[in-house]
Design a protein around this motif. Structure first.
Motif, PDB file in Angstrom:
ATOM      1  N   VAL A  54     -13.285  -5.578  -3.371  1.00 26.78           N
ATOM      2  CA  VAL A  54     -13.438  -5.624  -1.908  1.00 26.78           C
ATOM      3  C   VAL A  54     -14.492  -6.656  -1.514  1.00 26.78           C
ATOM      4  CG1 VAL A  54     -14.269  -4.314   0.092  1.00 26.78           C
ATOM      5  CG2 VAL A  54     -12.600  -3.290  -1.467  1.00 26.78           C
ATOM      6  N   ALA A  55     -15.609  -6.655  -2.214  1.00 28.00           N
ATOM      7  CA  ALA A  55     -16.690  -7.593  -1.887  1.00 28.00           C
ATOM      8  C   ALA A  55     -16.247  -9.039  -2.070  1.00 28.00           C
ATOM      9  CB  ALA A  55     -17.912  -7.303  -2.743  1.00 28.00           C
ATOM     10  N   LEU A 266      -3.838   0.808  -5.227  1.00 24.63           N
ATOM     11  CA  LEU A 266      -3.328  -0.455  -5.755  1.00 24.63           C
ATOM     12  C   LEU A 266      -4.223  -0.970  -6.869  1.00 24.63           C
ATOM     13  CD1 LEU A 266      -2.652  -2.155  -2.305  1.00 24.63           C
ATOM     14  CD2 LEU A 266      -0.945  -1.015  -3.739  1.00 24.63           C
ATOM     15  N   VAL A 267      -3.636  -1.738  -7.773  1.00 23.27           N
ATOM     16  CA  VAL A 267      -4.407  -2.364  -8.847  1.00 23.27           C
ATOM     17  C   VAL A 267      -3.925  -3.798  -9.043  1.00 23.27           C
ATOM     18  CG1 VAL A 267      -4.879  -0.212 -10.077  1.00 23.27           C
ATOM     19  CG2 VAL A 267      -2.806  -1.501 -10.618  1.00 23.27           C
ATOM     20  N   ARG A 271      -3.347  -5.199  -5.494  1.00 26.10           N
ATOM     21  CA  ARG A 271      -4.595  -5.024  -4.741  1.00 26.10           C
ATOM     22  C   ARG A 271      -5.060  -6.338  -4.148  1.00 26.10           C
ATOM     23  NH1 ARG A 271      -9.611  -2.142  -7.592  1.00 26.10           N
ATOM     24  NH2 ARG A 271      -8.452  -0.258  -6.965  1.00 26.10           N
ATOM     25  N   GLU A 272      -4.993  -7.390  -4.946  1.00 23.88           N
ATOM     26  CA  GLU A 272      -5.418  -8.713  -4.469  1.00 23.88           C
ATOM     27  C   GLU A 272      -4.584  -9.153  -3.273  1.00 23.88           C
ATOM     28  OE1 GLU A 272      -7.986 -12.105  -4.937  1.00 23.88           O
ATOM     29  OE2 GLU A 272      -7.977 -10.181  -5.981  1.00 23.88           O
ATOM     30  N   GLU A 273      -3.272  -8.933  -3.354  1.00 28.44           N
ATOM     31  CA  GLU A 273      -2.393  -9.330  -2.256  1.00 28.44           C
ATOM     32  C   GLU A 273      -2.688  -8.525  -0.994  1.00 28.44           C
ATOM     33  OE1 GLU A 273       1.550  -8.937  -3.758  1.00 28.44           O
ATOM     34  OE2 GLU A 273       1.429 -10.751  -5.000  1.00 28.44           O
ATOM     35  N   PHE A 274      -2.939  -7.224  -1.163  1.00 25.08           N
ATOM     36  CA  PHE A 274      -3.276  -6.410   0.009  1.00 25.08           C
ATOM     37  C   PHE A 274      -4.570  -6.902   0.654  1.00 25.08           C
ATOM     38  CE2 PHE A 274      -6.247  -3.133   1.416  1.00 25.08           C
ATOM     39  CZ  PHE A 274      -5.628  -2.768   2.602  1.00 25.08           C
ATOM     40  N   LEU A 275      -5.588  -7.110  -0.154  1.00 22.39           N
ATOM     41  CA  LEU A 275      -6.869  -7.541   0.391  1.00 22.39           C
ATOM     42  C   LEU A 275      -6.731  -8.877   1.121  1.00 22.39           C
ATOM     43  CD1 LEU A 275      -9.274  -6.554  -2.523  1.00 22.39           C
ATOM     44  CD2 LEU A 275      -9.322  -5.630  -0.197  1.00 22.39           C
ATOM     45  N   VAL A 278      -3.663  -8.385   4.146  1.00 21.63           N
ATOM     46  CA  VAL A 278      -3.795  -7.317   5.136  1.00 21.63           C
ATOM     47  C   VAL A 278      -5.254  -7.079   5.523  1.00 21.63           C
ATOM     48  CG1 VAL A 278      -3.352  -4.888   5.666  1.00 21.63           C
ATOM     49  CG2 VAL A 278      -1.698  -6.186   4.305  1.00 21.63           C
ATOM     50  N   ALA A 279      -6.111  -6.834   4.528  1.00 19.91           N
ATOM     51  CA  ALA A 279      -7.502  -6.479   4.829  1.00 19.91           C
ATOM     52  C   ALA A 279      -8.270  -7.637   5.464  1.00 19.91           C
ATOM     53  CB  ALA A 279      -8.206  -5.995   3.561  1.00 19.91           C
ATOM     54  N   VAL A 280      -8.097  -8.842   4.957  1.00 24.43           N
ATOM     55  CA  VAL A 280      -8.810  -9.990   5.546  1.00 24.43           C
ATOM     56  C   VAL A 280      -8.398 -10.207   6.999  1.00 24.43           C
ATOM     57  CG1 VAL A 280      -9.097 -12.495   5.472  1.00 24.43           C
ATOM     58  CG2 VAL A 280      -9.361 -11.159   3.379  1.00 24.43           C
TER      59      VAL A 280
END
Length: 307
Positions: A54-55, A266-267, A271-275, A278-280
């Motif tokens: 996340v960081a 997610l792993v 996880r990278e794709e979501f972050l 979507v998250a960014v």
């Protein structure tokens, strides 16, 4: 000037416009429960990896990152995951909490002090409390006075060390109470009123539930505050930031699960794709709302400075 002697202010965790756009990833037991809720038995390494992931992806868009010293700060430091322009808030409350007849009871670990936070690379110290300033007085212990006394100890320590202090408050239901509606709003307002009397740099507060509640909050505060997300859905938190800034004079936000909640299920590449996808964008939307509506923190602190 070395990091230990650098003069720190709230600008170290704020944008160039003096607004707080902070990602919170200081959860410990809560994060483990989030993994459990999606059917995963998370190890300590799983917690550390999630925090570093996340960081690494989100802090380039954030003015600050709030993390814990148990899993987060060590993992983020080892992975060099904190963006260069992103400040670090270190959570200094003990991982294990105390209670008295079912009510939260505030205490601090003297070892988790301002110098310790500086040694972690912190630009500010954050301490979590659960204050009900409207709690009916009972003989002993006086939980309200006890909480405010602990906050004062932390403030004195941070002042002597030159480190900004952020106090986070969550209200709680008194025994037999339905903490909803006007009761909850009043509890948030009265706790903020009591904390405002202390020399706190930044308050991290709950949304009181309505535009009127935000106006009431603004009326009792003469220091900066940032609204916390409390895990509400992202779209709802976007509206909360807008109202908190427009009606309550908030100087920004400190957001956690509303932005990155799905990472626990997610792993790896997923996880990278979501972050990234979507998250960014979520964070960037919150940043844009705060940048256009939040009250710069020096303006919020001006009345205190003049006094």
């Amino acid at each position: 000037m070395t990091p230990a002697t650098k003069v720190r202010t709230l600008d170290d965790i704020a944008t160039d416009g003096h607004v707080f756009s902070i990602i919170a990833m200081d959860q410990r037991n809560t994060l483990r429960r989030m993994f459990t809720a999606v059917g995963l038995d998370a190890s300590d390494d799983d917690l550390r990896t999630a925090k570093a992931d996340v960081a690494r992806v989100l802090t380039p868009a954030a003015s600050g990152l709030l993390s814990d010293p148990t899993y987060g700060v060590p993992a983020i430091t080892e992975a060099k995951a904190l963006a260069p322009d992103c400040g670090l808030l270190v959570a200094a409350e003990p991982a294990q909490r105390r209670s008295y007849h079912g009510e939260p009871r505030t205490h601090r670990d003297p070892g988790l002090n301002a110098q310790w936070a500086l040694d972690q690379g912190g630009d500010a110290l954050k301490f979590f409390v659960q204050l009900r300033a409207d709690r009916p007085f009972r003989a002993e212990p006086d939980l309200v006075a006890e909480t405010l006394s602990v906050c004062q100890e932390i403030i004195d320590d941070c002042r002597a060390t030159g480190l900004p202090v952020v106090i986070e408050n969550l209200v709680y239901a008194l025994p037999g109470e339905d903490l909803a509606g006007r009761v909850r709003e009043d509890a948030i307002i009265e706790a903020a009123r009591a904390l405002n009397d202390l020399d706190i740099d930044l308050l991290k507060l709950e949304y009181p539930g309505s535009p009127e509640g935000c106006r009431r909050l603004a009326a009792v505060l003469d220091r900066p505050w940032a609204v916390l997300s409390a895990g509400v859905p992202f779209d709802q938190f976007t509206d909360i930031i807008r109202i908190a800034c427009d009606e309550g004079g908030a100087s920004g936000f400190i957001a956690g699960r509303s932005v990155w909640r799905e990472v626990v299920s997610l792993v790896g590449q997923q996880r990278e794709e979501f972050l990234t996808s979507v998250a960014v964008p979520r964070l960037e939307r919150l940043v844009a709302v705060a940048a256009s509506r939040a009250r710069p923190w020096p303006e919020a602190a001006r009345r205190v400075t003049l006094d």
